[in-house]
Design an enzyme around this catalytic site. Structure first.
Site, PDB file in Angstrom:
ATOM      1  N   THR A  44      39.323 -15.361   2.003  1.00 41.32           N
ATOM      2  CA  THR A  44      38.940 -15.662   0.630  1.00 41.32           C
ATOM      3  C   THR A  44      39.485 -17.037   0.247  1.00 41.32           C
ATOM      4  O   THR A  44      39.766 -17.847   1.126  1.00 41.32           O
ATOM      5  CB  THR A  44      39.446 -14.566  -0.324  1.00 41.32           C
ATOM      6  N   VAL A  46      41.736 -18.142  -3.009  1.00 41.06           N
ATOM      7  CA  VAL A  46      43.076 -18.309  -3.569  1.00 41.06           C
ATOM      8  C   VAL A  46      44.124 -17.753  -2.605  1.00 41.06           C
ATOM      9  O   VAL A  46      45.217 -18.312  -2.465  1.00 41.06           O
ATOM     10  CB  VAL A  46      43.185 -17.638  -4.957  1.00 41.06           C
ATOM     11  N   CYS A  47      43.797 -16.668  -1.925  1.00 43.21           N
ATOM     12  CA  CYS A  47      44.761 -15.977  -1.052  1.00 43.21           C
ATOM     13  C   CYS A  47      45.412 -16.897  -0.018  1.00 43.21           C
ATOM     14  O   CYS A  47      46.642 -16.888   0.114  1.00 43.21           O
ATOM     15  CB  CYS A  47      44.099 -14.790  -0.373  1.00 43.21           C
ATOM     16  N   PRO A  48      44.646 -17.719   0.718  1.00 40.31           N
ATOM     17  CA  PRO A  48      45.329 -18.558   1.701  1.00 40.31           C
ATOM     18  C   PRO A  48      46.243 -19.594   1.054  1.00 40.31           C
ATOM     19  O   PRO A  48      47.260 -19.970   1.642  1.00 40.31           O
ATOM     20  CB  PRO A  48      44.193 -19.220   2.484  1.00 40.31           C
ATOM     21  N   LEU A  51      49.492 -17.527   0.440  1.00 37.27           N
ATOM     22  CA  LEU A  51      50.184 -17.188   1.686  1.00 37.27           C
ATOM     23  C   LEU A  51      50.722 -18.443   2.363  1.00 37.27           C
ATOM     24  O   LEU A  51      51.808 -18.424   2.948  1.00 37.27           O
ATOM     25  CB  LEU A  51      49.257 -16.409   2.612  1.00 37.27           C
TER      26      LEU A  51
END
Length: 190
Positions: A44, A46-48, A51
């Site tokens: 996806t 925003v997720c990376p 993380l």
């Protein structure tokens, strides 16, 4: 009912960690501080960024004796595929836990149960003490990314008050700053 000070339940999951599939259970949270970071899904947008931000600060978490666990409702196989294809996720050295059965997302109360995102997790960050008890909770809309430095600040504050019973950390407290000792003499003087 709030999850603050509740104990992590028994569970079994599989994580992708340092090129291997490894088991993760409630025992991983005992004896050291942990941060559990839920995110909606691999591959996806925003997720990376989140993380990757945690990966950039991972050494600081490790110096504090903290392990990070990234968790989504994807499988550990999907975590490996994402790791193999994303330069940002390749930086991640902490476990990426698969929760396809939603056991963790349900317990941490971040599972989305209605609408087009049903089955995904909200963005939730949980600081857990060495006894396996939740000390801080941050949950918000999936369009809003988190900041690893704020999570570090909350970990430091939780560790400080655990080591200094009777003291509390005021707003914007940073390591080394003055704390408060609640007492009758302090009432109305702040």
């Amino acid at each position: 009912m709030s999850l603050i000070n509740t104990q992590i339940p028994e569970f079994t999951a599989t994580a992708y960690h340092q090129g291997k599939f490894v088991p993760v259970t409630q025992d991983n949270f005992k004896g050291k501080w942990s941060v559990v970071v839920f995110y909606p899904a691999d591959f996806t947008f925003v997720c990376p960024t989140e993380l990757g931000d945690l990966a950039d600060h991972y050494a600081e978490f490790q110096k504090l004796g903290v392990e990070i666990y990234g968790v989504s409702t994807d499988t550990h196989f999907t975590h490996k595929a994402w790791h193999d294809t994303s330069d940002t996720i390749k930086k991640v050295q902490y476990p990426l836990v698969g929760d396809p059965s939603h056991q963790l997302a349900r317990f941490f109360q971040v599972l989305i149960t209605e609408g087009e995102d049903t089955g995904l997790a909200l963005r939730g960050t949980f600081v857990i003490d060495p006894d396996g008890r939740i000390k801080t909770i941050e949950v918000h809309d999936n369009g809003i990314g988190r900041d690893a430095t704020e999570t570090l600040r909350r970990v430091r504050a939780a560790q400080y008050i655990a080591a200094h019973p009777g003291e509390v950390c005021p707003a914007k407290w940073e390591e080394g700053a003055k704390t408060l000792t609640p007492s009758l003499d302090l009432v109305g003087k702040i």
